[in-house]
Write an enzyme that holds these catalytic residues in place. Structure first.
Site, short mmCIF file in Angstrom:
data_model
loop_
_atom_site.label_atom_id
_atom_site.label_comp_id
_atom_site.label_asym_id
_atom_site.label_seq_id
_atom_site.Cartn_x
_atom_site.Cartn_y
_atom_site.Cartn_z
NE ARG A 101 -4.20 0.78 1.91
CZ ARG A 101 -5.69 0.99 2.96
NH1 ARG A 101 -5.35 1.26 3.25
NH2 ARG A 101 -5.67 0.37 2.31
CG HIS A 128 -8.71 -0.22 -2.47
ND1 HIS A 128 -7.73 -2.11 -2.29
CD2 HIS A 128 -9.06 0.18 -2.32
CE1 HIS A 128 -7.45 -1.84 -1.13
NE2 HIS A 128 -8.79 -0.89 -0.54
CD GLN A 131 -12.83 -2.10 -0.42
OE1 GLN A 131 -12.16 -1.97 0.08
NE2 GLN A 131 -13.86 -2.94 -0.59
CG ASP A 218 -13.86 6.11 -0.61
OD1 ASP A 218 -14.37 5.58 0.52
OD2 ASP A 218 -12.80 6.27 -1.14
CB CYS A 256 -13.78 1.11 0.10
SG CYS A 256 -13.30 2.97 1.00
NE ARG A 284 -10.15 -5.58 0.86
CZ ARG A 284 -9.21 -4.07 1.47
NH1 ARG A 284 -10.26 -2.91 1.95
NH2 ARG A 284 -8.25 -4.17 0.58
N1 CP Z 1 -11.39 -0.20 2.41
C1 CP Z 1 -10.08 -0.56 2.87
O1 CP Z 1 -8.85 -1.09 2.44
O2 CP Z 1 -9.74 0.03 3.88
P1 CP Z 1 -8.70 0.22 5.35
O3 CP Z 1 -7.62 1.69 4.63
O4 CP Z 1 -9.03 0.38 7.02
O5 CP Z 1 -7.49 -1.39 4.29
N1 NVA Z 2 -10.54 6.67 -1.18
C1 NVA Z 2 -9.42 5.44 0.59
C2 NVA Z 2 -10.03 4.37 1.02
C3 NVA Z 2 -9.50 4.10 1.77
C4 NVA Z 2 -9.65 2.62 2.03
C5 NVA Z 2 -8.19 7.18 0.39
O1 NVA Z 2 -8.03 6.38 -0.45
O2 NVA Z 2 -7.79 6.72 1.83
#
Ligand code: CP
Ligand code: NVA
Length: 297
Positions: A101, A128, A131, A218, A256, A284
């Protein structure tokens, strides 16, 4: 192979991953469900915070008989002088899969180029895909397939962009509503068209929701966009993008998570009977177990 974007999988491969996920889910939600990672290790690089991604991957690795190592921003030399390509090559000599990430999508691409084990995108500023796997699994369970209309109401962000591509792959009917100036990248829309269908793109949330089976939203301010916070909150709230019980008719509500109650969604909408966000979060785990068994097969 690497899993950096949802369309790194063909439709057939995606179905395979989702079927593996369903199979693993049915065997048992908790406890060891397979030996696919027996003696194997997942290295998990995190430049940004995470609840679901970290815990579902780590738990998933355990349930598959393997082990996961959390590598946070202050745990490794990446981000403190060691280049991405060196990290990729060194980690590949130890672990069997790398999940990352990061902020810059180019970094997972470089990890994938230099790693000799599969690299999985656990979220970048642009995408993502893990997700989306869980989202598609959730929709497939609810609708016994993908014959559904989904309205995305919110930012044209990483989660949205991967969902647009996933929807095109499986043939979901999708409308994307974003305020002017916050839409999905043209390259993503073009790619969706090449895959089968670009979504309908609108700026009116109410028009988007009309006739939809699912409403997906989101956060308005993604991780890394903190400096744009005031400006984005103002633009999205003025354009009427908050998901309230009023906006939500009989649609199922997806998010999400994490949710910012009072911003993109009200507490009442998120806590309503229409909300399937906890099923989505659970999926997930199952979707990523399906992915891990696929990548290691
Ligand atoms: N939806 C998601 O990726 O959540 P986190 O940021 O908690 O991993
Ligand atoms: N769009 C959000 C998703 C978090 C899981 C971000 O990137 O912060």
């Amino acid at each position: 192979m690497n899993f950096l974007n949802i369309d790194d999988l063909t439709r057939e491969e995606l179905d395979d991953v989702l079927t593996r996920a369903t199979d693993l889910k049915e065997r048992t939600a908790r406890g060891k469900t397979a030996e696919a990672m027996d003696g194997k290790t997942l290295g998990m690089i995190f430049e940004k915070p995470s609840t679901r991604t970290r815990v579902s991957f780590e738990t998933g690795a355990t349930q598959l008989g393997g082990h996961a190592i959390f590598l946070g921003p202050d745990d490794i030399h990446l981000g403190h002088g060691e280049p991405v390509r060196d990290t990729a090559r060194a980690l590949s000599r130890y672990v069997d899969v790398i999940m990352a990430r990061v902020f810059d999508h180019a970094d997972v691409v470089e990890l994938g180029e230099y790693a000799t084990v599969p690299v999985v995108n656990g979220l970048t500023d642009d995408a993502h895909p893990c997700q989306t796997l869980a989202d598609l699994l959730t929709i497939r369970e609810r609708f016994d397939g993908f014959d559904a209309r989904v309205a995305w109401v919110g930012d044209g962000n990483n989660v949205c962009q991967s969902f647009v591509l996933g929807a095109a792959l499986v043939g979901l009917d999708l409308v994307v509503a974003t305020p002017e100036g916050y839409g999905v990248d043209d390259a993503v829309l073009n790619r969706a068209a090449e895959l089968g269908s670009a979504p309908e793109v609108v700026t009116d949330p109410e028009a988007a929701v009309d006739g939809a089976d699912v409403l997906y939203t989101d956060v308005w301010v993604s991780m890394g966009e903190e400096s744009e916070r005031a400006e984005k909150l103002d633009a999205f709230s003025r354009a009427g993008f908050q998901v309230t019980e009023d906006l939500l008719n009989d649609q199922l509500l997806m998010h999400c998570l994490p949710a910012h109650r009072g911003e993109e969604v009200t507490d009442a909408a998120l806590e309503s009977d229409n909300s399937i966000v906890w099923d989505q979060a659970e999926n997930r785990l199952h979707a990523q177990k399906g992915l891990l068994t696929y990548l290691l097969a």
